[in-house]
Scaffold this motif. Structure first.
Motif: not given
Length: 331
Positions: A4-9
């Motif tokens: 989820a953190v990696a997909a935020f951008p």
């Protein structure tokens, strides 16, 4: 959580793109200035790193559009569920996320400064300060995801009976490094040798390396001109001849790796080497689908039991270190 953190951008990019499209429909506008500048950049005075910057932008755009960092995390999780060593897999996934963060920053920095001909420092306090000041939410998210993956891999118990990760780590970073060396050799040959000769014999104004190497050829066009045929045939012969005869290109020689047949440990053969060359690098010149397919091909190594990329699994090939004499597949 790391996915989820990696997909935020990517989520932020999609929101920004929707806002931009709405603004364009309402007020009008154009994004063609950058393309117009590149149109008149023939590349005769450019270093091999200038086309690399353009091509790197294209690769990083696809990575962010398709949320590749999030997929990398998910593939790492699937690999661990498939009895891959969590420690080795975690280090590889975390390393990929850190690499993507750094490349994304460099691509953005160079595209913003190099377009107007501004000198871009490669070292020294000025260059370091500029790069450090360019870190944003994308880099922070990717580094946070890398830290989460690495921390999780440290607490997960290794799989019983799994081979030690160190014995398979010989070519993980050497393969992309060798590909980068081969890329620079190809760009230098086209821009410094073939381009001027092309102009001297009156066949045209030379290759427009300001577009980057990937922008030189479009395999989906109805017609292919002579310049595109020269580039395609030159790249094909560069990779095919060297792999068929010696199992390695100049880049692989420099990094100490070679391609062999997985079963016999000998040369792969001219036929399978030709098919392998058609996939990489020539598939990259298919707009829209070529680069995503090559990214999927490379990420397959996270799931493969022997750490091979998808094209090598399909063709029965593997990449080994030169110093290994028993031809045992390594990654």
């Amino acid at each position: 959580m790391a996915a989820a953190v990696a997909a935020f951008p990517t989520w932020g990019l999609w929101c920004e793109r929707l806002d931009r499209e709405e603004f364009t429909r309402t007020h009008g506008g154009s994004d063609q200035i950058y393309g117009a500048v590149l149109l008149y950049s023939h590349g005769s005075t450019l270093s091999p790193f200038a086309p690399l910057r353009i091509d790197l932008e294209a690769v990083m755009k696809i990575m962010e559009d398709w949320a590749v960092p999030a997929f990398v995390v998910l593939l790492g999780l699937l690999a661990c569920l498939g009895r891959r060593d969590p420690g080795v897999t975690g280090r590889r996934v975390a390393g990929l996320l850190v690499l993507i963060a750094v490349l994304e920053l460099l691509a953005w920095w160079y595209s913003g400064r190099g377009i107007y001909g501004e000198t871009v420092p490669l070292s020294g306090a000025g260059g370091f300060g500029t790069v450090a000041g360019g870190w944003g939410i994308t880099q922070l998210c990717l580094l946070a995801a890398a830290a989460l993956v690495f921390a999780a891999s440290r607490v997960v118990r290794p799989v019983i009976g799994e081979e030690p990760g160190a014995s398979r780590a010989g070519t993980v970073w050497r393969r992309p490094a060798a590909a980068l060396v081969d890329y620079l050799i190809a760009v230098a040959a086209l821009g410094v040798v073939v381009g001027p000769l092309w102009s001297l014999i009156g066949l045209g104004s030379g290759f427009r390396m300001g577009f980057g190497l990937l922008g030189q050829v479009d395999l989906l066009q109805v017609g292919t001109d002579l310049e595109e045929l020269v580039i395609l045939s030159g790249l094909f012969l560069y990779f095919w001849v060297q792999h068929a005869l010696w199992g390695r290109t100049l880049g692989k020689r420099l990094l100490g790796v070679r391609v062999i047949a997985a079963r016999t440990g000998g040369r792969l053969g001219a036929g399978r080497t030709a098919l392998r060359t058609l996939i990489f690098p020539l598939l990259a010149f298919v707009p829209g689908i070529g680069l995503p397919c090559l990214l999927a091909d490379g990420l397959w190594m996270l799931l493969d039991p022997e750490g091979r990329v998808l094209r090598d699994r399909w063709l029965g090939a593997t990449v080994v270190r030169d110093r290994v004499r028993d031809a045992r597949p390594q990654t």
